[in-house]
Design a protein around this motif. Sequence first.
Motif, PDB file in Angstrom:
ATOM      1  N   SER A   1       0.829  -1.205   0.000  1.00 50.25           N
ATOM      2  CA  SER A   1       0.000   0.000   0.000  1.00 50.25           C
ATOM      3  C   SER A   1       0.864   1.256   0.000  1.00 50.25           C
ATOM      4  O   SER A   1       0.550   2.241  -0.689  1.00 50.25           O
ATOM      5  N   LEU A   2       1.952   1.216   0.752  1.00 53.33           N
ATOM      6  CA  LEU A   2       2.807   2.392   0.885  1.00 53.33           C
ATOM      7  C   LEU A   2       3.461   2.766  -0.440  1.00 53.33           C
ATOM      8  O   LEU A   2       3.340   3.912  -0.896  1.00 53.33           O
ATOM      9  N   TRP A   3       4.114   1.790  -1.088  1.00 54.38           N
ATOM     10  CA  TRP A   3       4.857   2.166  -2.293  1.00 54.38           C
ATOM     11  C   TRP A   3       3.924   2.420  -3.484  1.00 54.38           C
ATOM     12  O   TRP A   3       4.193   3.309  -4.299  1.00 54.38           O
ATOM     13  N   VAL A   4       2.824   1.690  -3.578  1.00 53.72           N
ATOM     14  CA  VAL A   4       1.862   1.958  -4.656  1.00 53.72           C
ATOM     15  C   VAL A   4       1.252   3.351  -4.487  1.00 53.72           C
ATOM     16  O   VAL A   4       1.109   4.106  -5.461  1.00 53.72           O
ATOM     17  N   THR A   5       0.918   3.705  -3.261  1.00 54.89           N
ATOM     18  CA  THR A   5       0.336   5.022  -2.999  1.00 54.89           C
ATOM     19  C   THR A   5       1.316   6.139  -3.335  1.00 54.89           C
ATOM     20  O   THR A   5       0.952   7.129  -3.989  1.00 54.89           O
ATOM     21  N   VAL A   6       2.561   5.991  -2.915  1.00 51.90           N
ATOM     22  CA  VAL A   6       3.561   7.039  -3.151  1.00 51.90           C
ATOM     23  C   VAL A   6       3.853   7.193  -4.644  1.00 51.90           C
ATOM     24  O   VAL A   6       3.866   8.309  -5.179  1.00 51.90           O
ATOM     25  N   VAL A   7       4.069   6.078  -5.352  1.00 59.17           N
ATOM     26  CA  VAL A   7       4.388   6.149  -6.780  1.00 59.17           C
ATOM     27  C   VAL A   7       3.232   6.749  -7.571  1.00 59.17           C
ATOM     28  O   VAL A   7       3.428   7.644  -8.414  1.00 59.17           O
ATOM     29  N   ALA A   8       2.011   6.280  -7.317  1.00 59.98           N
ATOM     30  CA  ALA A   8       0.849   6.795  -8.048  1.00 59.98           C
ATOM     31  C   ALA A   8       0.615   8.267  -7.741  1.00 59.98           C
ATOM     32  O   ALA A   8       0.272   9.050  -8.639  1.00 59.98           O
ATOM     33  N   THR A   9       0.827   8.675  -6.495  1.00 58.64           N
ATOM     34  CA  THR A   9       0.620  10.079  -6.126  1.00 58.64           C
ATOM     35  C   THR A   9       1.639  10.980  -6.806  1.00 58.64           C
ATOM     36  O   THR A   9       1.288  12.041  -7.338  1.00 58.64           O
ATOM     37  N   VAL A  10       2.904  10.589  -6.801  1.00 55.20           N
ATOM     38  CA  VAL A  10       3.947  11.405  -7.440  1.00 55.20           C
ATOM     39  C   VAL A  10       3.690  11.536  -8.937  1.00 55.20           C
ATOM     40  O   VAL A  10       3.764  12.639  -9.507  1.00 55.20           O
ATOM     41  N   LEU A  11       3.369  10.430  -9.610  1.00 51.48           N
ATOM     42  CA  LEU A  11       3.089  10.491 -11.047  1.00 51.48           C
ATOM     43  C   LEU A  11       1.876  11.371 -11.343  1.00 51.48           C
ATOM     44  O   LEU A  11       1.892  12.174 -12.289  1.00 51.48           O
ATOM     45  N   THR A  12       0.828  11.239 -10.545  1.00 52.96           N
ATOM     46  CA  THR A  12      -0.384  12.028 -10.781  1.00 52.96           C
ATOM     47  C   THR A  12      -0.121  13.518 -10.611  1.00 52.96           C
ATOM     48  O   THR A  12      -0.547  14.334 -11.434  1.00 52.96           O
ATOM     49  N   VAL A  13       0.594  13.883  -9.552  1.00 55.69           N
ATOM     50  CA  VAL A  13       0.853  15.300  -9.287  1.00 55.69           C
ATOM     51  C   VAL A  13       1.752  15.898 -10.368  1.00 55.69           C
ATOM     52  O   VAL A  13       1.498  17.006 -10.863  1.00 55.69           O
ATOM     53  N   VAL A  14       2.803  15.177 -10.761  1.00 56.72           N
ATOM     54  CA  VAL A  14       3.723  15.698 -11.778  1.00 56.72           C
ATOM     55  C   VAL A  14       3.019  15.816 -13.126  1.00 56.72           C
ATOM     56  O   VAL A  14       3.086  16.868 -13.794  1.00 56.72           O
ATOM     57  N   LEU A  15       2.338  14.755 -13.557  1.00 58.99           N
ATOM     58  CA  LEU A  15       1.642  14.800 -14.847  1.00 58.99           C
ATOM     59  C   LEU A  15       0.513  15.823 -14.828  1.00 58.99           C
ATOM     60  O   LEU A  15       0.296  16.549 -15.809  1.00 58.99           O
ATOM     61  N   GLY A  16      -0.235  15.886 -13.722  1.00 58.64           N
ATOM     62  CA  GLY A  16      -1.304  16.871 -13.613  1.00 58.64           C
ATOM     63  C   GLY A  16      -0.770  18.300 -13.670  1.00 58.64           C
ATOM     64  O   GLY A  16      -1.392  19.176 -14.281  1.00 58.64           O
TER      65      GLY A  16
END
Length: 293
Positions: free
Chosen positions: A90-105
């Motif tokens: 949960s920790l690494w999936v959450t962090v990776v998805a959040t970073v990608l979403t914020v940068v791409l957004g």
Amino acid sequence: MMTGNIELQSTTNHGTWRWLGRIGYAIMYIVLILVAVFQLFPLVWLMFFSLKNNQEVFNLPPLSLPMHPRWENYSKVWNAGNIDVYFLNSLWVTVVATVLTVVLGSLVTYAITRMKWKGSSLVLGLFMVAMMIPVHSTLIPLFNFFNKVGLTDHPLSLVLSYVAFNMPITIMILLGFYYSLPREVEEAAVIDGCSVNRMFFRIVLPMTGSVIATTAIINMIYNWNEFIFVNTFISSDSYKTLTVGVQNFIGQYTTDWGAIGATLMISILPILIMFLFLSDRIVEGMAAGSVKG
């Protein structure tokens, strides 16, 4: 004499309004305290629930203290229940998805709001329309797609799904803030010979720190608590997250309710702690992104 009476009456009215104001504040605080107690009730109940065995869960009142607090429920789910693996997933999936979403957004929002190009309004409209697509209606198409490309039972399917579904709300939150950024800073950077990429990463991105923190927190809460995609795309225990790991304690004939409560408490604590420390950033980012001009 008349002037003295007017001053006395004015003083009396002022004192009356002051007392009414104090009574209003007292009522407001009482209401807020009651709301806070009502909001904390599920957490208190879950804490007591996680320290009981099955007999105490069904025989004692919901808010009663356990006769013998069973802290071993936490050690059991962490070691024997494979919760440590689910927690790290949960920790690494959450962090990776959040970073990608914020940068791409942020990149998409910058291109839409700060650059002039044909189709920017259409692209923005497509992202906004995507917010109206129900998650459940995409499960079968996404499963077929991931199955064809070999991503079923793979964490990458979760990351891609989280990024895709969180992009619209992320862009919507960022839009107001990007519209309010002064263009004079970018114009000065262009005069100094700054490229577009450098301008974005060195100038614009640091200026949007508060709203980025807001979008990151919202994304993390959603990604951490997400259940549908994990339950649909992931079947191996080594890739499961906390939201589906709780099912390990539900058997065909018996269910360990104390272990379920301990698992739920472990899954809630990280988000609760993060929200308590960073809640002011959410309000700050929302307020900053709500004003244009």
